[in-house]
Scaffold this motif. Structure first.
Motif, mmCIF file in Angstrom:
data_model
loop_
_atom_site.group_PDB
_atom_site.id
_atom_site.type_symbol
_atom_site.label_atom_id
_atom_site.label_comp_id
_atom_site.label_asym_id
_atom_site.label_seq_id
_atom_site.Cartn_x
_atom_site.Cartn_y
_atom_site.Cartn_z
ATOM 1 N N ARG A 131 0.792 -1.220 0.000
ATOM 2 C CA ARG A 131 0.000 0.000 0.000
ATOM 3 C C ARG A 131 0.829 1.277 0.000
ATOM 4 N NH1 ARG A 131 -5.293 -0.266 1.712
ATOM 5 N NH2 ARG A 131 -5.270 1.959 1.170
ATOM 6 N N ALA A 132 2.069 1.210 0.461
ATOM 7 C CA ALA A 132 2.924 2.403 0.530
ATOM 8 C C ALA A 132 4.335 2.028 0.097
ATOM 9 C CB ALA A 132 2.920 2.986 1.945
ATOM 10 N N PRO A 133 4.526 1.698 -1.179
ATOM 11 C CA PRO A 133 5.821 1.179 -1.652
ATOM 12 C C PRO A 133 6.984 2.150 -1.523
ATOM 13 C CG PRO A 133 4.368 1.678 -3.504
ATOM 14 C CD PRO A 133 3.536 1.781 -2.262
ATOM 15 N N ASP A 134 6.704 3.448 -1.371
ATOM 16 C CA ASP A 134 7.785 4.425 -1.233
ATOM 17 C C ASP A 134 8.362 4.476 0.177
ATOM 18 O OD1 ASP A 134 7.569 5.130 -3.890
ATOM 19 O OD2 ASP A 134 6.185 6.786 -3.503
ATOM 20 N N VAL A 135 7.649 3.897 1.137
ATOM 21 C CA VAL A 135 8.134 3.867 2.519
ATOM 22 C C VAL A 135 9.197 2.777 2.642
ATOM 23 C CG1 VAL A 135 7.507 3.414 4.924
ATOM 24 C CG2 VAL A 135 5.965 4.728 3.456
ATOM 25 N N ARG A 136 10.354 3.129 3.197
ATOM 26 C CA ARG A 136 11.447 2.167 3.363
ATOM 27 C C ARG A 136 11.344 1.498 4.731
ATOM 28 N NH1 ARG A 136 14.373 5.946 -0.009
ATOM 29 N NH2 ARG A 136 14.079 5.150 -2.123
ATOM 30 N N ILE A 137 11.614 0.210 4.776
ATOM 31 C CA ILE A 137 11.450 -0.565 6.007
ATOM 32 C C ILE A 137 12.802 -1.088 6.488
ATOM 33 C CG2 ILE A 137 10.347 -2.566 7.072
ATOM 34 C CD1 ILE A 137 8.226 -2.389 4.803
#
Length: 206
Positions: free
Chosen positions: A72-78
């Motif tokens: 849902r939020a592919p730009d957020v880095r984990i």
């Protein structure tokens, strides 16, 4: 400025991480969460660049949270920051969408370096951690699908089929089917057998 969401179920631990992270002027902790579901809802509100994510969370586990964030939020880095150092967790974390993986046994400076790497879009895995499987039990877990592994983990932790169904937002019948498939694949006769396998593979701790 890198905006960070801290996800850990221990408030004291989050406080320590926040102080460490915000000792760097370019890093800001804009939100905290003590559960996977809470973290996921906060991500959907936007304004997060990096998630520092523990894997051992009440309810929805960190691996499932990472997968949902990635979808849902592919730009957020984990960045996974966990007590688990076993290869099975590292492999699953990267497969779920994590960009970095770090042990909680690391130095304070290592956490800051890892955050900067992940924020810049660079994969991070310190040299002391390995992706190579080390035990027969861990190798056997490779045959489990993502969903089967999550069900396996929660069963090994003592959760009921009903609890797991609620955590994963699936029907009890679906979870029961996954449970059966996990037992067949691993040659386990009961939940107790699965728990022993999980301990030997390092998925849960005795």
């Amino acid at each position: 400025m890198t905006r960070i969401l801290l996800v850990d179920d221990h408030a004291v631990v989050r406080t320590g991480y926040r102080r460490l992270i915000e000792s760097r002027p370019h890093l800001q902790v804009v939100a905290e969460a003590d559960r996977g579901a809470t973290a996921y809802r906060r991500i959907l509100q936007g304004g997060i660049d990096v998630v520092v994510l523990d894997l051992s969370l009440p309810g929805v586990g960190g691996l499932e949270v990472a997968r949902r964030i990635r979808m849902r939020a592919p730009d957020v880095r984990i960045l996974v920051f966990s007590m688990h150092e076993e290869p099975v967790f590292i492999q699953r974390a990267f497969a779920a969408g994590a960009l970095g993986y770090l042990s909680k046994c690391c130095s304070a400076d290592r956490l800051l370096v890892a955050i900067d790497h992940v924020a810049a879009g660079r994969r991070y895995l310190p040299p002391e951690l390995t992706l190579t499987q080390q035990t027969t039990e861990a190798v056997g877990l490779e045959q489990l699908s993502r969903r089967e592994f999550e069900v396996f983990r929660q069963i090994a932790e003592g959760h009921s089929v009903r609890d797991i169904a609620g955590n994963l937002q699936l029907s009890g019948k679906t979870i029961a089917n996954y449970y059966t498939q996990v037992r067949i694949k691993l040659g386990a006769g009961s939940a107790a057998d699965l728990a022993r396998m999980a301990v030997r593979a390092g998925v849960v701790h005795a």
